[in-house]
Design a protein around this motif. Structure first.
Motif, PDB file in Angstrom:
ATOM      1  N   ILE A  67       1.617 -10.198 -15.601  1.00 17.86           N
ATOM      2  CA  ILE A  67       0.191 -10.283 -15.920  1.00 17.86           C
ATOM      3  C   ILE A  67       0.003 -10.742 -17.367  1.00 17.86           C
ATOM      4  O   ILE A  67      -0.775 -11.641 -17.656  1.00 17.86           O
ATOM      5  CB  ILE A  67      -0.494  -8.904 -15.704  1.00 17.86           C
ATOM      6  N   ARG A  68       0.787 -10.139 -18.266  1.00 18.47           N
ATOM      7  CA  ARG A  68       0.663 -10.508 -19.680  1.00 18.47           C
ATOM      8  C   ARG A  68       1.019 -11.972 -19.886  1.00 18.47           C
ATOM      9  O   ARG A  68       0.500 -12.642 -20.766  1.00 18.47           O
ATOM     10  CB  ARG A  68       1.599  -9.658 -20.536  1.00 18.47           C
TER      11      ARG A  68
ATOM     12  N   ARG B 151       6.651   3.866  -0.665  1.00 15.92           N
ATOM     13  CA  ARG B 151       6.112   4.704   0.392  1.00 15.92           C
ATOM     14  C   ARG B 151       7.228   5.631   0.834  1.00 15.92           C
ATOM     15  O   ARG B 151       8.328   5.166   1.152  1.00 15.92           O
ATOM     16  CB  ARG B 151       5.680   3.798   1.536  1.00 15.92           C
ATOM     17  N   THR B 152       7.009   6.924   0.826  1.00 12.01           N
ATOM     18  CA  THR B 152       8.037   7.830   1.323  1.00 12.01           C
ATOM     19  C   THR B 152       7.634   8.266   2.716  1.00 12.01           C
ATOM     20  O   THR B 152       6.474   8.599   2.969  1.00 12.01           O
ATOM     21  CB  THR B 152       8.159   9.088   0.440  1.00 12.01           C
TER      22      THR B 152
ATOM     23  N   MET C 249       3.434  -5.987 -14.731  1.00 18.05           N
ATOM     24  CA  MET C 249       2.672  -6.018 -15.967  1.00 18.05           C
ATOM     25  C   MET C 249       3.128  -7.176 -16.854  1.00 18.05           C
ATOM     26  O   MET C 249       2.313  -7.847 -17.492  1.00 18.05           O
ATOM     27  CB  MET C 249       2.829  -4.689 -16.723  1.00 18.05           C
TER      28      MET C 249
ATOM     29  N   PHE D 136       4.240  -3.480  -5.400  1.00 21.57           N
ATOM     30  CA  PHE D 136       4.886  -2.617  -6.387  1.00 21.57           C
ATOM     31  C   PHE D 136       4.845  -1.140  -5.961  1.00 21.57           C
ATOM     32  O   PHE D 136       5.110  -0.268  -6.752  1.00 21.57           O
ATOM     33  CB  PHE D 136       4.223  -2.793  -7.759  1.00 21.57           C
TER      34      PHE D 136
ATOM     35  N   ALA E 205       6.397  -2.060 -11.284  1.00 23.28           N
ATOM     36  CA  ALA E 205       5.144  -2.091 -12.036  1.00 23.28           C
ATOM     37  C   ALA E 205       5.346  -2.772 -13.383  1.00 23.28           C
ATOM     38  O   ALA E 205       4.504  -3.556 -13.822  1.00 23.28           O
ATOM     39  CB  ALA E 205       4.636  -0.668 -12.226  1.00 23.28           C
TER      40      ALA E 205
ATOM     41  N   ASP F  42       0.836  -1.197   0.000  1.00 21.44           N
ATOM     42  CA  ASP F  42       0.000   0.000   0.000  1.00 21.44           C
ATOM     43  C   ASP F  42       0.870   1.245   0.000  1.00 21.44           C
ATOM     44  O   ASP F  42       0.972   1.947   0.987  1.00 21.44           O
ATOM     45  CB  ASP F  42      -0.946  -0.005   1.201  1.00 21.44           C
ATOM     46  N   GLY F  43       1.519   1.501  -1.103  1.00 21.05           N
ATOM     47  CA  GLY F  43       2.419   2.640  -1.193  1.00 21.05           C
ATOM     48  C   GLY F  43       1.680   3.904  -1.571  1.00 21.05           C
ATOM     49  O   GLY F  43       0.496   3.895  -1.899  1.00 21.05           O
ATOM     50  N   ASP F  44       2.435   5.015  -1.513  1.00 17.97           N
ATOM     51  CA  ASP F  44       1.848   6.275  -1.945  1.00 17.97           C
ATOM     52  C   ASP F  44       1.903   6.399  -3.465  1.00 17.97           C
ATOM     53  O   ASP F  44       1.085   7.068  -4.073  1.00 17.97           O
ATOM     54  CB  ASP F  44       2.626   7.446  -1.332  1.00 17.97           C
ATOM     55  N   ASP F  45       2.934   5.794  -4.057  1.00 19.73           N
ATOM     56  CA  ASP F  45       3.121   5.875  -5.497  1.00 19.73           C
ATOM     57  C   ASP F  45       3.453   4.505  -6.044  1.00 19.73           C
ATOM     58  O   ASP F  45       3.785   3.590  -5.301  1.00 19.73           O
ATOM     59  CB  ASP F  45       4.286   6.827  -5.814  1.00 19.73           C
ATOM     60  N   ILE F  46       3.426   4.429  -7.382  1.00 21.65           N
ATOM     61  CA  ILE F  46       3.793   3.166  -8.006  1.00 21.65           C
ATOM     62  C   ILE F  46       5.276   3.210  -8.349  1.00 21.65           C
ATOM     63  O   ILE F  46       5.767   4.198  -8.904  1.00 21.65           O
ATOM     64  CB  ILE F  46       2.941   2.940  -9.263  1.00 21.65           C
TER      65      ILE F  46
END
Lengths: 268, 782
Positions: free
Chosen positions: B564-565, B577-578, B561, B574, B557, B548-552
């Motif tokens: 997933i593919r 968190r800062t 992906m 992925f 990522a 559960d980060g603030d950004d990806i």
């Protein structure tokens, strides 16, 4: 979309015993969508009150328990990955603002001050929530309201809300109910006999006398309900008090001894 | 006139070592509260008490408490205290007298006014003659008694005890120590609704909030002889209010709580101070005229105040009882006039009442004009004269309790110079100046102890003979004595202002000693380095691989992906968190410097192959910890303490929070010496006070001790333990965490009781303290 918010609806009436005029005051505050702050010691019924009001007003209730590691994204939302790329996931505050829920931030002083400021634009006449990362400005639903709670006891010396946060809220003070009321609540919640509830409440009052003399907080109504529910299950009252009241509240051997003795004067 | 303690050398010699030490310590404080004449009285008083030959404790108690009494009530109170003591000395023991002195600051604070304090001393003297056995237990409980009773109440309580147990000494003792049931019962009966001292702060804030300026409030004894209260009055710009009010009860009406009566009285007097002026023709008016002008003036200032604050109307109205059917007498008539002027619903057809109402109503457009009250008042007085009643200015008074007696309208205030101000408002200023500034401005290089300014030069200033002024004149600056309460577990009461703590300058030793310690422990220092590096705050930290980060995180990522593919389960972590990683922690290392730390420790060898002392080990440990802390960057302080009875707890600050860890600090650590005893609770409270001023969120007090609390004036070993426990609890409430490292192998018995089950460590292997302490710190604060 509506099932996201439906899960937050409160289906059955929670038991809440009106102590003074807090229900009417809250209803009036909700009429004008004033953000509210509930103050009081732990386990005296703040959360139950919000649940009851959410039920009474027919609004969904989203509760967030705040902690030190919480960041703004935990409230507002974040990007996630899916099949085709990224997908925005609303945080509890964004969900509440979009769908018109009551968002309840429990123990808000635990969150860091830089986190609590994200609620500012929602709590004044702007009533908006900027989702910076997504580049969206959410205008709050007309039914949306924000409620926070905190315990102004020992922790307030180290942690306190900023003035700019405090002054955005109306406040209701909570305390443990009067003896008879508390007895009624304990008896109603657990089905324990009236005289047993009465004794438990008396024990709690003894412990509240010790607040500041070795105890940080007295025994809460919630703890009494735990103890009473053990008694209902057929546990001996002395052991029930030990498990549910004395053992959790202190590690100090002298204090335990004093509380045990206080319990002993009611049950023998 | 300048005052030097050195001028009183002969008296210092006379006083003996302990007392003169205490005097020197208190001196600094005393010169600020006393005028030169007061100081003379103070010193001579101490010498006089010594000359009585009744032991040192008596003298020391006086030396300590007198400046505190003077600070509360002015130095006149000290002379009163002294003369009472001298009057009493032939009739009682030294212990009682020393108790009288020790409790005097408490009494001064509770009574808050010189006249009341005099009354209190008179009562004690009287009581000594009537119930000699009662006075000691009563003084021991004086804090409790004055918490409930006014001076008048205390007097009636004591007199009840005297007359009930005149001959039965045992019962007397029980009564005065509040142990007998009748003592409690009379206490309850005499207990008044609300005491002035308890609401003073609230009232001042209330007035400040209403009028935006400060008013000075003082108590006056309302019920010394009788239960009937005095009326408030205004004098010398002070509002004097009765020292207690009961709830106001009137038949057929809701009782008005005492606090509201106080508010009404304070607001009424404040309205006078804002709107009333001295009457220009005061000397020409008769008492009857004064009374009626006063009544109209009261109504006028209240009307003005109510215009701004309408909520005052119901408050004041509820306190103005009036009965339209009361007979023809001036007292009730005044009540009716007062009520009629504030309450439009009040019906009364008396001639005087209707006339007052009409005239006042007609003048309502010029309320601001003080002459209006005079005009109407004089007209009313003429009308009243036609009633044909006798007027007695002593007895024909309005019955309400809150209005003042309006003496400020008729009495010219005396010059401000004559008003007695409380001392201690002047503080010594320290100025840091350049050499030229000093030379150009200074006429005389010498100054007394009561100097208003002290100038400090960065370099030494030499006199003509090559001796520096510091060598010739300079004195060690010492702190003002600081007083702390102590917990008496037997009575379950706090003894207020019981101990005296003095901060002293630590001596300096050789810096090389400390560097040698670090050198000798090089392997340990190196090991600690790794621990420390993991502790250092890194500012903004990016935590990768969180769900559960603030950004990806772009790299993660892309991997996800790809997964997933490929139809595989992606790694959900992925996010980035800062977070700001800050250590917001202040630490005090408090070292016990008692005599026992000079004992050698078996198995611990120092540099010179001699056995190390406990103090030596503590020094090593402190040096290593300080080294580590300086590297971690936590603000920390190193303090030490020892004690010599309750009058002299010595406290050393080796390093303060803001000071750098440099050679100066190291030299002080090297100069650490062990002496005297261990009064732990007071030292803990002081360290806690200093720590409490830090803005940090977490505060840690690390106590290093080699034994249990003890002191040379306490025989009961439990007493100081319970006090220390109490101190730890007080600190916990302030958000300060206390941890004790004990070097006493028998410590298990008591240390957990004092500090709590998890907040201590007993080191059996004392020799390993230097390596244990830093490791412990790292462990505690991770």
């Amino acid at each position: 979309m509506s099932d996201i918010i439906d899960q937050y609806r409160i289906k059955e009436e929670p038991y809440y015993r009106n102590v003074a005029d807090e229900v009417e005051l809250y209803e009036a505050a909700y009429e004008v969508r004033m953000p509210m702050m509930l103050k009081g010691p732990t386990g005296c019924g703040k959360t139950r009150f919000v649940e009851y009001m959410a039920w009474k007003l027919g609004r969904p209730l989203i509760t967030v328990a705040c902690n030190e590691d919480m960041t703004a994204s935990d409230l507002v939302g974040r990007f996630l990955l899916d099949q085709s790329g990224t997908r925005w996931q609303d945080g509890p505050l964004a969900v509440g603002a979009r769908h018109g829920a009551i968002v309840y931030l429990d123990e808000v002083v635990e969150a860091r001050q830089d986190t609590t400021v994200v609620i500012h634009p929602l709590t004044d006449n702007r009533r908006v929530l900027p989702l910076e990362k997504k580049g969206e400005l959410v205008h709050a639903h007309p039914d949306f309201q924000i409620v926070i709670s905190y315990n102004p006891g020992y922790q307030s010396l180290m942690k306190d809300l900023k003035q700019s946060t405090k002054q955005r809220f109306g406040a209701l003070d909570f305390f443990y109910p009067e003896h008879d009321l508390e007895t009624e609540i304990v008896a109603h919640e657990t089905g324990v006999a009236e005289d047993m509830a009465d004794k438990l409440v008396s024990i709690a009052e003894r412990s509240r006398n010790l607040k500041g003399h070795g105890l940080d907080e007295g025994l809460s109504t919630r703890m009494l309900i735990y103890a009473a529910s053990l008694v209902v299950k057929g546990v001996d009252p002395l052991s029930a008090c030990h498990v549910a009241l004395i053992s959790p509240i202190t590690d100090d051997p002298d204090m335990r001894d004093a509380l045990e003795a206080a319990v002993g004067t009611y049950f023998s | 006139m300048s005052i030097q303690l050195a001028e009183y050398n002969d008296i210092l010699d006379e006083l003996g070592e302990q007392a003169s030490d205490v005097l020197e310590a208190t001196w600094h404080d005393a010169v600020r509260v006393f005028t030169p004449r007061g100081l003379e009285v103070y010193i001579q008083g101490a010498a006089g008490l010594k000359a009585l030959g009744r032991g040192t404790d008596l003298v020391v108690s006086f030396i300590e408490s007198a400046p505190q009494v003077a600070r509360e009530l002015g130095e006149q109170a000290v002379s009163e205290l002294l003369s009472t003591a001298i009057k009493m000395y032939s009739k009682t023991s030294a212990a009682v007298l020393s108790l009288l002195f020790s409790t005097a600051p408490v009494a001064a604070r509770r009574l808050g006014e010189l006249e009341l304090f005099k009354g209190y001393l008179g009562l004690l003297d009287h009581l000594l003659a009537q119930a000699p056995r009662g006075i000691r237990p009563m003084l021991e409980k004086i804090d409790v008694l004055l918490g409930y009773l006014t001076l008048g109440g205390l007097r009636r309580w004591a007199m009840w005890g005297v007359s009930a147990h005149r001959t039965d000494f045992e019962a007397q003792q029980l009564y005065f120590s509040l142990e007998s049931p009748e003592a409690q019962a009379v206490l309850q009966q005499e207990r008044r609704g609300v005491l002035f001292v308890d609401v003073q702060r609230r009232l001042i804030m209330y007035l400040r909030a209403l009028w935006g300026r400060d008013f000075f409030l003082r108590p006056t004894s309302g019920d010394f002889e009788t239960r009937a209260g005095y009326r408030p009055y205004i004098e010398q710009y002070f509002i004097h209010l009765p020292d207690a009010y009961d709830d106001f009860r009137e038949e057929g009406a809701e009782p008005v709580p005492a606090l509201l009566v106080y508010r009404a009285a304070a607001a009424h007097s404040a309205a006078h101070m804002v709107h009333s002026r001295l009457d220009p023709e005061a000397e020409l008016t008769t008492p009857m005229q004064q009374m009626l002008i006063g009544l109209i003036e009261d109504a006028r200032v209240e009307a003005l105040a109510m215009r701004a604050f309408p909520g005052l109307r119901p408050l004041w109205t509820s306190l103005l009882p009036a009965d339209p059917d009361a007979g023809e007498a001036y007292g009730p008539l005044f009540d009716r006039v007062a009520r009629a002027l504030i309450d439009a619903d009040y019906r009364d057809d008396h001639r005087l009442v209707t006339m007052a109402r009409e005239r006042f109503g007609a003048a309502s457009d010029r309320l601001e004009d003080p002459a209006m009250a005079r005009e109407i008042g004089l007209a009313l007085a003429d009308e009243a004269a036609t009633l044909g009643l006798d007027f007695n200015p002593r007895t024909d008074l309005p019955s309400n309790a809150y209005r003042d007696d309006n003496r400020h309208l008729w009495q010219v205030p005396e010059g401000l110079e004559d008003a007695e101000y409380l001392p201690g408002s002047e503080t010594q200023v320290r100025k840091y100046v350049s050499l030229m500034e000093m030379l150009n401005t200074l006429d005389v290089e010498f100054a007394g102890d009561d100097a208003q300014e002290v100038w400090v030069l960065p370099t030494e200033l030499y006199d003509d003979d090559g001796v520096t002024f510091n060598e010739r004149e300079g004195k060690e600056p010492i702190s003002s004595p600081i007083h702390y309460h102590e917990w008496d577990y037997q009575t379950q009461l706090e003894r207020p202002l019981w101990t005296t703590l003095l901060e002293k300058h630590p001596k300096s030793g050789d810096v090389d000693d400390i560097d040698a310690i670090l050198e000798r422990h090089k392997p340990l220092v190196r090991r600690l380095k790794y621990l420390i590096e993991s502790m250092q705050p890194q500012g903004v930290v990016r935590q990768r691989k969180v769900e559960d980060g603030d950004d990806i995180d772009l790299n993660a990522a892309i991997h996800a992906m790809v997964d997933i593919r490929m139809g595989q389960q992606p790694d959900p972590r992925f996010g980035i968190r800062t977070r700001l990683q800050l250590r917001d922690l202040s630490v005090v290392l408090l070292i016990d410097l008692s005599e026992s730390t000079n004992d050698p420790v078996r198995g611990a060898l120092g540099d010179d192959e001699n056995e190390m002392t406990v103090l030596g080990l503590a020094r090593e440990a402190a040096a290593l910890l300080a080294d580590a802390l300086a590297k971690i960057g936590d603000p920390f302080a190193i303090h030490g303490f020892d004690s010599n009875g309750r009058h002299d707890v010595e406290y050393y600050r080796f390093k303060d929070f803001d000071a750098p860890y440099d050679d100066k600090v190291k030299a002080r650590l090297a100069g650490m010496t062990g002496q005297l005893s261990t009064r732990m609770g007071t030292a803990l409270r002081h360290a806690g006070t200093l720590l409490g001023r830090r803005p940090s969120q977490k505060k840690l007090l690390l106590l290093l001790t080699d034994g249990e609390p003890s002191d040379n004036d306490v025989r009961d070993p439990q007493y100081l333990r319970f006090d220390a426990k109490r101190a730890v609890e007080e600190l916990a409430r302030k958000g300060i965490h206390t941890f004790c490292v004990s070097l006493d192998p028998h410590a298990d018995e008591y240390v957990s009781r004092i500090f709590g089950a998890t907040n201590y460590m007993v080191l059996d292997h004392v020799a390993r303290l230097p390596e244990k302490l830093p490791a412990l710190y790292v462990g505690l604060t991770k």
